[in-house]
Design an enzyme around this catalytic site. Structure first.
Site, PDB file in Angstrom:
ATOM      1  N   GLY A  32       0.687   5.586   1.378  1.00 60.63           N
ATOM      2  CA  GLY A  32       0.007   6.596   2.332  1.00 60.63           C
ATOM      3  C   GLY A  32       0.739   8.097   1.840  1.00 60.63           C
ATOM      4  O   GLY A  32       1.797   8.164   0.958  1.00 60.63           O
ATOM      5  N   GLY A  33       0.508   8.872   2.555  1.00 60.91           N
ATOM      6  CA  GLY A  33       0.930  10.163   2.423  1.00 60.91           C
ATOM      7  C   GLY A  33       2.583  10.458   2.904  1.00 60.91           C
ATOM      8  O   GLY A  33       3.205  11.492   2.441  1.00 60.91           O
TER       9      GLY A  33
ATOM     10  N   ASP B 277      -4.027  10.242  16.461  1.00 61.12           N
ATOM     11  CA  ASP B 277      -4.469   9.729  15.002  1.00 61.12           C
ATOM     12  C   ASP B 277      -5.075   8.404  14.820  1.00 61.12           C
ATOM     13  O   ASP B 277      -4.837   7.699  14.215  1.00 61.12           O
ATOM     14  CB  ASP B 277      -3.156   9.904  13.966  1.00 61.12           C
TER      15      ASP B 277
ATOM     16  N   LYS C 197       8.097  -0.022   5.610  1.00 60.02           N
ATOM     17  CA  LYS C 197       7.621   1.211   5.304  1.00 60.02           C
ATOM     18  C   LYS C 197       8.866   2.053   4.859  1.00 60.02           C
ATOM     19  O   LYS C 197       9.560   2.306   5.629  1.00 60.02           O
ATOM     20  CB  LYS C 197       6.751   1.928   6.299  1.00 60.02           C
TER      21      LYS C 197
ATOM     22  N   GLY D  20       0.943  -1.255  -0.007  1.00 63.80           N
ATOM     23  CA  GLY D  20      -0.114   0.027  -0.022  1.00 63.80           C
ATOM     24  C   GLY D  20       0.849   1.122   0.070  1.00 63.80           C
ATOM     25  O   GLY D  20       2.017   1.303   0.165  1.00 63.80           O
TER      26      GLY D  20
ATOM     27  N   VAL E 149       4.800   0.877   1.572  1.00 59.40           N
ATOM     28  CA  VAL E 149       4.704   0.031   2.441  1.00 59.40           C
ATOM     29  C   VAL E 149       4.951  -1.316   1.449  1.00 59.40           C
ATOM     30  O   VAL E 149       4.104  -1.506   0.729  1.00 59.40           O
ATOM     31  CB  VAL E 149       3.625  -0.473   3.390  1.00 59.40           C
TER      32      VAL E 149
ATOM     33  N   GLY F 128       4.860   7.575   2.767  1.00 57.50           N
ATOM     34  CA  GLY F 128       5.566   6.544   2.231  1.00 57.50           C
ATOM     35  C   GLY F 128       4.907   5.227   1.728  1.00 57.50           C
ATOM     36  O   GLY F 128       3.584   5.217   1.697  1.00 57.50           O
TER      37      GLY F 128
END
Length: 655
Positions: A356-357, A478, A375, A354, A361, A359
């Site tokens: 994300g903002g 978060d 990651k 996957g 994974v 990095g």
């Protein structure tokens, strides 16, 4: 502006030219403090599991000026680091530079208690004023070539090719003191070696052999200008030493070197004469080279001029990387891997899980076969996001934790801008995968209610541990479905501590300079102090919003009704609770499922109360999850005070 950039380029050209003069006219002068600073900064020691050591250690690619002469680290077959103390060689098992201690074992005893050479049958002794035993070390005496002693038979050990009716024994300090007169008289030889107190207890308890107790080594403390070095590092310097006097020297990039010396230093009239000649050469060539550089760079394009102005960036990056290294040194960080190790464990980043903002994974595998999630943090991140801060938070905060509902950080990589975080692999991915598919929320329709209930309890236990189970209280800040990972049995684990904050157990609130969190889950006090101070209750709010989404199978905000008007789900479900109506939730078919749903809804509504005093703690949440819904009061009607994504005040964090 153009003239300023041109002047910068001319200065750079002169610097390159003067550097070339040192090749044409070699003159041996003392290295500057700044030169040694850079030299020691990029020097790196690696041998086996020992990597990245600092002062007072030196050896391999780390020059002596970066350490202390008494702490020379050797390396055998690129695998076994060792140090010579006195006349004995010790294998280094571990170095802890925070406590100025290391775990060592004498080289031959590491391979077993049976020594072949007679000259090695001497006591293990440090014999050096800079080394000392710690309070965790205890003496273990090995006695060889003895007759049968009835009182010592339970402490006997055998060696290969040992003659019959000949015995070897081991004894702790008390046993040796009692049996020494008899054993010394009739046995061939003996030696004493320190071992750890824990290993000695396990040896006498029968869970360890004498060879295993010896191979674990013992802890020693070392003294080498400890306070001076800490002060030097806190001021931005690097610890080093004078090669002539062996005195401590604090190396700085911007100061001349006053009392450190390097090999080949020339002193007296010869050094002054060569310096004077160098000055004459530079003086005669300076004017000509300045003009030449000016004419050459006048023909360069403005784009090239502007690009060259970025040469100052590496120095700023260098200072920032130093700060990260300092934080890593001050934490009980997990195992550190090189970037080449990361490439090997991910098969050159073959299997992407996957993105994300912050990095990407990838799935990987450690040498022992364990699957991991790796990651890789982005080198260039979007504006407003700080992967340096996230990297520090992950390494410094998650390494403090150990709980079944908190994801484990198994290692990390930090080589300049190359940064990676290595976590335990979670087979079912994030909770979001079971809640969101395209534009359709489907949690209650996808997972059974019993599983949803167990997930809710597991997350609550993890947050309770973060808030009260550690020496330092950890605020996650978060909590959302993307940051809840599920293993193969759907056991939830809290992940992604990039936005977390630490605060003292005595303090109930934390100070924050910037707003952090994700729209839809962020507590109102995080973005507006008029609602109160940020505390562990902020995580409770995020938890409540997430629980309501798990129950409803849809987003709390922007839920479309038949007339396409926007509905705030907590208001909708609160109204149905007041009316004692059917909750109308997805896939609720039995009374047991309806009971679970009502209980989760009530807990979620209590957690999202705007008034901080009305919100329960995570310990209270766990109690509320265990009682029936009829025992829970309906909380006050919740208010929709979350900021909208269009406001521009917040940016959603990484997945």
């Amino acid at each position: 502006m153009r003239e300023h950039q041109l002047f910068f380029l001319i200065s750079f050209c002169l610097a390159k030219y003067l550097g070339s003069l040192s090749i044409i006219f070699p003159i041996s002068c003392s290295s500057s403090n700044g030169d040694l600073f850079i030299k020691c900064l990029f020097a790196h020691y690696k041998c086996g599991d020992i990597e990245g050591t600092e002062y007072p250690f030196w050896g391999s690619h780390v020059p002596e000026v970066c350490g202390h002469h008494a702490f020379h680290l050797n390396c055998q077959r690129n695998k076994y680091p060792f140090v010579i103390i006195g006349k004995q060689r010790f294998l280094i098992l571990k170095i802890d530079q925070e406590t100025f201690s290391m775990k060592i074992v004498r080289w031959d005893l590491w391979q077993g208690a049976c020594l072949a050479e007679a000259e090695n049958l001497q006591d293990v002794a440090l014999n050096h004023p800079l080394y000392g035993y710690t309070s965790t070390s205890r003496n273990l005496t090995l006695i060889y070539g003895c007759p049968m002693v009835d009182s010592m038979l339970s402490y006997a050990f055998t060696c290969d090719l040992q003659a019959t009716h000949v015995y070897n024994y081991y004894a702790d300090e008390i046993t040796w003191e009692l049996q020494q007169p008899q054993l010394v008289k009739y046995c061939r030889a003996h030696l004493t070696s320190p071992v750890s107190q824990a290993a000695l207890m396990e040896l006498y308890g029968g869970s360890k052999t004498v060879n295993e107790a010896l191979s674990e080594g013992f802890d020693v403390e070392y003294q080498a200008h400890r306070h001076s070095c800490v002060s030097c590092q806190d001021s931005g310097g690097i610890c080093g030493s004078n090669l002539t006097t062996h005195d401590f020297v604090c190396l700085r990039r911007d100061q001349p070197r006053k009392n450190a010396s390097s090999p080949g230093t020339i002193s007296g009239h010869e050094s002054n004469l060569k310096k004077y000649l160098m000055g004459i050469i530079i003086g005669f060539t300076l004017a000509g080279m300045s003009l030449l550089c000016f004419l050459l760079y006048c023909f360069w394009s403005f784009k090239r001029v502007t690009a060259s102005n970025q040469m100052a960036i590496p120095f700023r990056r260098l200072e920032y990387n130093q700060k990260i290294e300092k934080v890593i040194r001050q934490t009980i960080a997990p195992k550190r891997y090189s970037y080449s190790d990361v490439k090997k464990m991910t098969a050159s980043f073959k299997d992407k899980l996957g993105q994300g903002g912050y990095g990407i994974v990838y799935k990987g595998k450690l040498l022992d076969g364990r699957p991991v999630a790796v990651k890789i943090l982005m080198k260039n991140i979007p504006k407003g996001k700080r992967n340096g801060e996230e990297f520090i938070n992950e390494v410094a905060i998650i390494s403090r934790t150990s709980h079944v509902n908190v994801v484990s950080l198994l290692g990390f990589c930090f080589e300049g801008h190359k940064r990676a975080l290595i976590y335990e692999f979670m087979a079912n991915g994030s909770l979001e995968k079971f809640m969101y598919n395209g534009n359709t929320w489907k949690a209650g329709c996808c997972l059974e209610w019993e599983i949803l209930y167990e997930i809710a309890i597991g997350i609550a236990k993890g947050l309770e541990y973060l808030h009260g189970g550690c020496n330092t209280r950890i605020l996650h800040l978060d909590i959302k479905p993307q940051n809840i990972l599920l293993d193969e049995h759907f056991l939830p684990k809290i992940a992604d501590f990039g936005l977390s904050k630490l605060c003292s157990r005595k303090e109930s609130t934390a100070s924050m300079e910037n707003v952090r969190g994700t729209i839809g889950y962020i507590a109102p006090e995080v973005y507006s102090r008029c609602f109160g101070r940020v505390s562990h209750k902020s995580d409770v709010y995020s938890y409540g919003m997430m629980i309501l989404e798990m129950v409803s199978g849809r987003k709390n905000a922007n839920v479309k009704a038949n007339d396409a008007s926007k509905i705030y789900f907590p208001h909708w479900i609160y109204h149905r609770l007041q009316q004692d109506s059917d909750l109308g939730l997805c896939s609720v078919r039995t009374k047991e499922e309806d009971e679970i749903a009502r209980r989760l809804v009530l807990v979620g509504l209590w957690c999202i109360q705007t008034n901080l005093s009305h919100r329960p703690s995570m310990s209270e949440v766990l109690v509320m999850l265990e009682v029936c819904s009829e025992a829970l009061e309906i909380p006050p009607r919740p208010f929709n005070v979350s900021p909208q994504s269009s406001s521009g005040n917040l940016s959603p964090t990484s997945v």
